[in-house]
Motif scaffolding. Structure first.
Motif, PDB file in Angstrom:
ATOM      1  N   LYS A  24       1.020  -1.079  -0.105  1.00 58.49           N
ATOM      2  CA  LYS A  24       0.085   0.044   0.054  1.00 58.49           C
ATOM      3  C   LYS A  24       0.878   1.300  -0.169  1.00 58.49           C
ATOM      4  O   LYS A  24       1.871   1.265   0.784  1.00 58.49           O
ATOM      5  CB  LYS A  24      -0.899   0.039   1.247  1.00 58.49           C
ATOM      6  CG  LYS A  24      -1.782  -1.325   1.229  1.00 58.49           C
ATOM      7  CD  LYS A  24      -2.893  -1.401   0.208  1.00 58.49           C
ATOM      8  CE  LYS A  24      -3.659  -2.685   0.540  1.00 58.49           C
ATOM      9  NZ  LYS A  24      -4.117  -3.314  -0.811  1.00 58.49           N
ATOM     10  N   GLY A  58      11.648  -3.287   8.078  1.00 57.26           N
ATOM     11  CA  GLY A  58      10.017  -3.247   7.934  1.00 57.26           C
ATOM     12  C   GLY A  58       9.548  -2.392   6.862  1.00 57.26           C
ATOM     13  O   GLY A  58       8.392  -1.926   6.987  1.00 57.26           O
ATOM     14  N   LYS A  61      10.338  -4.840   1.902  1.00 59.99           N
ATOM     15  CA  LYS A  61      11.118  -5.499   0.842  1.00 59.99           C
ATOM     16  C   LYS A  61      10.835  -7.064   0.987  1.00 59.99           C
ATOM     17  O   LYS A  61      10.792  -7.354  -0.235  1.00 59.99           O
ATOM     18  CB  LYS A  61      12.639  -5.320   1.514  1.00 59.99           C
ATOM     19  CG  LYS A  61      13.144  -4.151   1.389  1.00 59.99           C
ATOM     20  CD  LYS A  61      14.621  -4.009   1.988  1.00 59.99           C
ATOM     21  CE  LYS A  61      15.049  -4.612   3.112  1.00 59.99           C
ATOM     22  NZ  LYS A  61      14.261  -3.856   4.374  1.00 59.99           N
ATOM     23  N   THR A  62      10.702  -7.732   2.093  1.00 60.99           N
ATOM     24  CA  THR A  62      10.376  -9.129   1.727  1.00 60.99           C
ATOM     25  C   THR A  62       8.904  -9.232   1.387  1.00 60.99           C
ATOM     26  O   THR A  62       8.517 -10.179   0.368  1.00 60.99           O
ATOM     27  CB  THR A  62      10.416  -9.964   3.243  1.00 60.99           C
ATOM     28  OG1 THR A  62      11.528  -9.555   3.517  1.00 60.99           O
ATOM     29  CG2 THR A  62      10.087 -11.326   2.987  1.00 60.99           C
ATOM     30  N   LEU A  63       8.083  -8.493   1.696  1.00 63.90           N
ATOM     31  CA  LEU A  63       6.681  -8.338   1.064  1.00 63.90           C
ATOM     32  C   LEU A  63       6.576  -8.540  -0.466  1.00 63.90           C
ATOM     33  O   LEU A  63       6.428  -9.058  -1.181  1.00 63.90           O
ATOM     34  CB  LEU A  63       5.906  -7.282   1.524  1.00 63.90           C
ATOM     35  CG  LEU A  63       4.654  -6.898   0.802  1.00 63.90           C
ATOM     36  CD1 LEU A  63       3.393  -7.967   0.797  1.00 63.90           C
ATOM     37  CD2 LEU A  63       4.059  -5.608   1.639  1.00 63.90           C
TER      38      LEU A  63
HETATM   39  N1  ATP Z   1       3.522  -0.341   2.092  1.00 58.99           N
HETATM   40  C1  ATP Z   1       3.259  -1.497   2.756  1.00 58.99           C
HETATM   41  N2  ATP Z   1       1.847  -1.924   2.657  1.00 58.99           N
HETATM   42  C2  ATP Z   1       1.408  -3.009   3.362  1.00 58.99           C
HETATM   43  N3  ATP Z   1       2.203  -3.681   4.195  1.00 58.99           N
HETATM   44  C3  ATP Z   1       3.323  -3.210   4.354  1.00 58.99           C
HETATM   45  C4  ATP Z   1       4.122  -2.213   3.735  1.00 58.99           C
HETATM   46  N4  ATP Z   1       5.320  -2.188   4.224  1.00 58.99           N
HETATM   47  C5  ATP Z   1       5.544  -2.960   5.152  1.00 58.99           C
HETATM   48  N5  ATP Z   1       4.427  -3.693   5.054  1.00 58.99           N
HETATM   49  C6  ATP Z   1       4.319  -4.776   6.210  1.00 58.99           C
HETATM   50  O1  ATP Z   1       5.220  -4.750   7.365  1.00 58.99           O
HETATM   51  C7  ATP Z   1       5.777  -5.776   7.715  1.00 58.99           C
HETATM   52  C8  ATP Z   1       7.252  -5.894   7.429  1.00 58.99           C
HETATM   53  O2  ATP Z   1       7.503  -5.822   6.152  1.00 58.99           O
HETATM   54  P1  ATP Z   1       8.474  -6.531   5.479  1.00 58.99           P
HETATM   55  O3  ATP Z   1       8.979  -7.972   6.286  1.00 58.99           O
HETATM   56  O4  ATP Z   1       8.478  -6.772   4.068  1.00 58.99           O
HETATM   57  O5  ATP Z   1       9.883  -5.811   5.655  1.00 58.99           O
HETATM   58  P2  ATP Z   1      11.205  -5.868   5.441  1.00 58.99           P
HETATM   59  O6  ATP Z   1      11.748  -4.580   4.379  1.00 58.99           O
HETATM   60  O7  ATP Z   1      11.648  -6.964   4.676  1.00 58.99           O
HETATM   61  O8  ATP Z   1      12.132  -5.604   6.589  1.00 58.99           O
HETATM   62  P3  ATP Z   1      13.616  -6.477   7.118  1.00 58.99           P
HETATM   63  O9  ATP Z   1      14.644  -5.360   6.661  1.00 58.99           O
HETATM   64  O10 ATP Z   1      13.414  -6.194   8.855  1.00 58.99           O
HETATM   65  O11 ATP Z   1      13.659  -7.674   6.798  1.00 58.99           O
HETATM   66  C9  ATP Z   1       4.863  -6.836   6.997  1.00 58.99           C
HETATM   67  O12 ATP Z   1       3.764  -7.450   7.566  1.00 58.99           O
HETATM   68  C10 ATP Z   1       4.505  -6.258   5.587  1.00 58.99           C
HETATM   69  O13 ATP Z   1       3.306  -6.690   5.050  1.00 58.99           O
END
Ligand code: ATP
Ligand code: MG
Length: 224
Positions: A24, A58, A61-63
């Motif tokens: 989002k 957070g 990225k993983t999403l």
């Molecule tokens: N723009 C977004 N829209 C919807 N959900 C999001 C968004 N950004 C983060 N999230 C949600 O926040 C949580 C953390 O996201 P994610 O695990 O993808 O982060 P990351 O960038 O991989 O973090 P890390 O570096 O700690 O691995 C997840 O539940 C993800 O679905």
């Protein structure tokens, strides 16, 4: 252990059915309009087969890595028996267009396990079939899986060793030479890859990966 890695495609349960629409813009996660646009525009090619998603924790990225994997998988699986219905769990071996998701630390751990198994088989107290299965799996990640997500590259580095770096390097270059696509997520800015890995690795990523940088938010400690 082997059962777990062979069943399904390794995507974390929370993102098994993630697609680009799940990221989002704005909102409580402060999703970036630019990032949402760049990921949709990304399309891997043989000369530029990689995607690096880089930014703080957070940020999604993983999403987005999982979403890209699901989007491409859906695109490449032809309609009919080989198309994976949303919601079904298939082993990567059963897929017409195999995809896999693995954390970098886990990949290195599996390589270490393979070495130990090898010694165990040689000494006669481990099952050669188990070794063969793990060898095949790791070989498939290098030469057969069409799209591989390597999550959290850089986090394995606390136990940094030449072994981890060499295995990472070999994985990326073998996949490149086989025309396979790779998505990496990392907190480590690309400018630091020369120090953390090697200059040639940084150069390789710069040449063969599209880089999407997640914007900083107030309070972020590291500059991306
Ligand atoms: N723009 C977004 N829209 C919807 N959900 C999001 C968004 N950004 C983060 N999230 C949600 O926040 C949580 C953390 O996201 P994610 O695990 O993808 O982060 P990351 O960038 O991989 O973090 P890390 O570096 O700690 O691995 C997840 O539940 C993800 O679905
Ligand atoms: Mg992550």
């Amino acid at each position: 252990m082997t059962d777990r890695i062979l069943v399904g495609n390794g995507i974390p349960a929370a993102f098994r059915f993630a697609f680009y629409d799940d990221y989002k813009e704005g909102g409580k996660h402060h999703g970036s309009v630019r990032v949402a646009k760049e990921i949709r525009e990304w399309w891997p090619t043989v000369s530029c087969p990689g995607l690096l998603l880089v930014g703080g924790p957070g940020k999604g990225k993983t999403l987005l890595a999982s979403a890209a994997l699901n989007e491409l998988q859906e695109h490449h699986s032809p309609r009919g028996i080989n198309r994976i219905p949303r919601g079904e769990r298939l082993s990567y071996r059963q897929m017409k267009w195999p995809v896999y998701f693995v954390q970098m630390a886990e990949y290195i751990e599996l390589q270490l396990q393979m070495m130990k198994l090898h010694d165990g088989v040689k000494a006669g107290w481990r099952d050669p079939e188990e070794l063969q299965e793990l060898e095949n799996f790791l070989q498939n990640l290098k030469t057969r899986v069409k799209l591989l997500v390597l999550d959290d590259v850089g986090k394995e580095h606390r136990t940094a060793s030449r072994f981890a770096i060499d295995n990472f390097d070999l994985l990326l270059r073998t996949r490149f030479n086989n025309g396979l696509f790779t998505i990496i997520t990392s907190n480590l800015p690309l400018s630091q890859w020369g120090n953390e890995y090697s200059n040639s690795m940084q150069n390789f990523i710069e040449r063969s990966f599209t880089v999407i940088k997640f914007p900083r938010r107030p309070g972020d400690r590291i500059l991306y």
